[in-house]
Structure formats: C-alpha cells, structure tokens
Design an enzyme around this catalytic site. Sequence first.
Site, PDB file in Angstrom:
ATOM      1  N   SER A 198       2.387  -4.042  -0.076  1.00  0.00           N
ATOM      2  CA  SER A 198       1.275  -4.698  -0.775  1.00  0.00           C
ATOM      3  C   SER A 198       0.568  -5.653   0.168  1.00  0.00           C
ATOM      4  CB  SER A 198       1.777  -5.465  -2.007  1.00  0.00           C
ATOM      5  OG  SER A 198       2.564  -6.581  -1.625  1.00  0.00           O
ATOM      6  N   TYR A 236       6.911 -23.755   2.556  1.00  0.00           N
ATOM      7  CA  TYR A 236       6.296 -22.542   3.136  1.00  0.00           C
ATOM      8  C   TYR A 236       5.516 -22.898   4.401  1.00  0.00           C
ATOM      9  CZ  TYR A 236       3.217 -18.410   3.314  1.00  0.00           C
ATOM     10  OH  TYR A 236       2.515 -17.293   3.703  1.00  0.00           O
ATOM     11  N   ILE A 279      -1.536  -7.811   2.742  1.00  0.00           N
ATOM     12  CA  ILE A 279      -1.912  -7.664   4.148  1.00  0.00           C
ATOM     13  C   ILE A 279      -1.054  -6.632   4.856  1.00  0.00           C
ATOM     14  CG2 ILE A 279      -1.860  -8.922   6.354  1.00  0.00           C
ATOM     15  CD1 ILE A 279      -2.887 -11.361   4.704  1.00  0.00           C
TER      16      ILE A 279
END
Length: 337
Positions: free
Chosen positions: A50, A202, A52
């Site tokens: 899915s 992140y 990129i």
Amino acid sequence: MSVYRNAIWFLNGIHHYTRKGYEAASKEFEPQDLDVSVVGRSFMVTGANSGIGRAAAMAIAKKGGTVHMVCRNKDKAEEARVDIVDKSGNTEVYIHIVDMSETCKVWEFAEAFKKQYPSLNVLINNAGCMVHKREVNAEGLEKNFATNTMGVYILTQTLIPLLQKSRDARVITVSSGGMLVQKLRVNDLQSEKGYFDGVMVYAQNKRQQVVLTQQWAKANPIIHFSVMHPGWADTPAVSTSMPQFHQMMGERLRSVEQGADTVVWLALSRAAARTRSGQFFQDRQPVPAHLPLAWTHSSSQEIQSFMTQLETLAEAVQSQPDPELKGPLSPSTPQFV
C-alpha cells in the site's frame, strides 16, 4: 521540541511538502532520468502492498525490475501483486510475508533470503508504523522503535553482504521531514521516559534512520545509501495514524505517486548514483538534515553510543536459535511466494 523548530518546520512544510510543493519542484526534474530499463536488477521493497511502497513497486515493475514485496498482510500483498503484474505486464514480482515489528523474524527472513537469492541490487526500507500507545514486541522492544529502527537496522545489516556482491547496489530508506524537529536521544531510544507521544516517537525514529544512513554510507563505500522525505502524501498510513492532520490538509496532500517519486528516482536513475552517499533527499535533491540554527546535531560520542546500542540489541536477537538449524521450509521461517 522547541517552538522555533516547530514553527519553522510547519512553514517549510506548507511551502515544500504539499502537492503544490511537489509540482513546483518537479519543474526542475530531468525527464530522461527515469527513461531507463532495469530488467535483470532485483529490488526489495518493504511495506509494498500500500501507499508509497506499492507505488514504488509498481514503478519499478513497469521498468522491468524484479520486485520482492515484503509485506505483513498476505491477503493485501496478494491483491497488490495481482494489480502490479496486471498493470506492468511484469510477472517477476514476489511476495515475502514478514512483520517488520517482529525483530527476530526480520533477521530470520534476511538470513533465508541471502541463502536463496544470489543478488540484491536495491533495498528500499519503506515499511513503518506509528503506534500511539506504548507497546512492546516479543523481544521487549517498543513497537515503533522495533519497526522503524531495529527492523530497518537488522534487515539492512544482514543484507549488506548480498548487496556488496551486486552491481550498483543501493539502499534507500523512507524517512520523514518530521525528523527535523528531533535530536537523537541516545539515552532513551525506546521512549521509556516521560509522556509517550506517538507522533514524536515516530519523528525520533525517523531521525534515527537518518543517522543510520549516514553511518552506513561511511562504513560501506561500495553501496550507495540515501534517506528521503516523501512529503505529506495521501497514504493509508497517514489517514489512519494522523486522521486530524489528514482531514486538515485534504487536497493539499501529495498523491502516493508524487510521494514515491524520489524513492523511484533514487532506486532507478543513473543521476542518483552520482550523488554523494549518505544524504537526505527531498524531491530528487539533497537537502540539509537539520533546520537552520536548530540544536539537533549529535556529537560523535552520541552517534557511537547509538550505533553500539543497536549492535547490542541486534546481537541479542541473533543469539536466538540459528535459522539454519530450522531448515528452509520450517513453519517458523518466512515462506517465499
């Protein structure tokens, strides 16, 4: 994160990370850069079912490359493979089911891949996650760190000998511009201290990826390493992990193809191979890995501490039973489809 870094980063993003930013940057692209055939070259793309990763796998398959899709979900992977084969006409597309958050399984997969395949020209570290509550995997590693940092570290380190044997070898890691607001935290790699903010965790992992790329480039001069920011793209991961941001940005978000463009350029073009290894890219250009005047630089001692900690964690994973003893078709070894 300082108010300064936050403000500068967001203003920079509005100008450069959006769809309009891509459209402006693309006016300077050399169209012949991607006028290539990569028949006979092999590419591994993590998170290829899915977003990129899928867009990159599609573009590579259309240029004739052999694509190894490393995916967590078998059904989604098979659906993506059918679509890629159908649209590209290239049947050299293979699925490998691996959860990048399962550190030991990543190592087992990489070791098995090295034994089964004679070469790997390009590794694209695309898979990532943003978990908003602190969770740990089977090895006790925080899940964001396990996926975004340790998974990338172990997969890449294990495959470096195979890449070294391959012509024009490249490693591309999909990072994020969010890392610009983070300084490497060597004393808290797994976000155990203070309030747990998934978005900032992140971003810290993405800073870790940039530092890793720089160190790999120094240690492995015959492989071209790069790390890149895809911009703010309309991917399933963004819509599920950052729904408010996704809704706020709306049509200003890039398409997945625009987000994947620099990944594809770094993987395929001759021009990319002529750039200095270890750099951070955005829209086919190397850009600074730090904001102006921002205190996000790390000392050599901090970087050495970071690399030593990763090596120690990797050694702990590798102290598990040798996958060679399990045999290539044992249930605990990822199967090749």
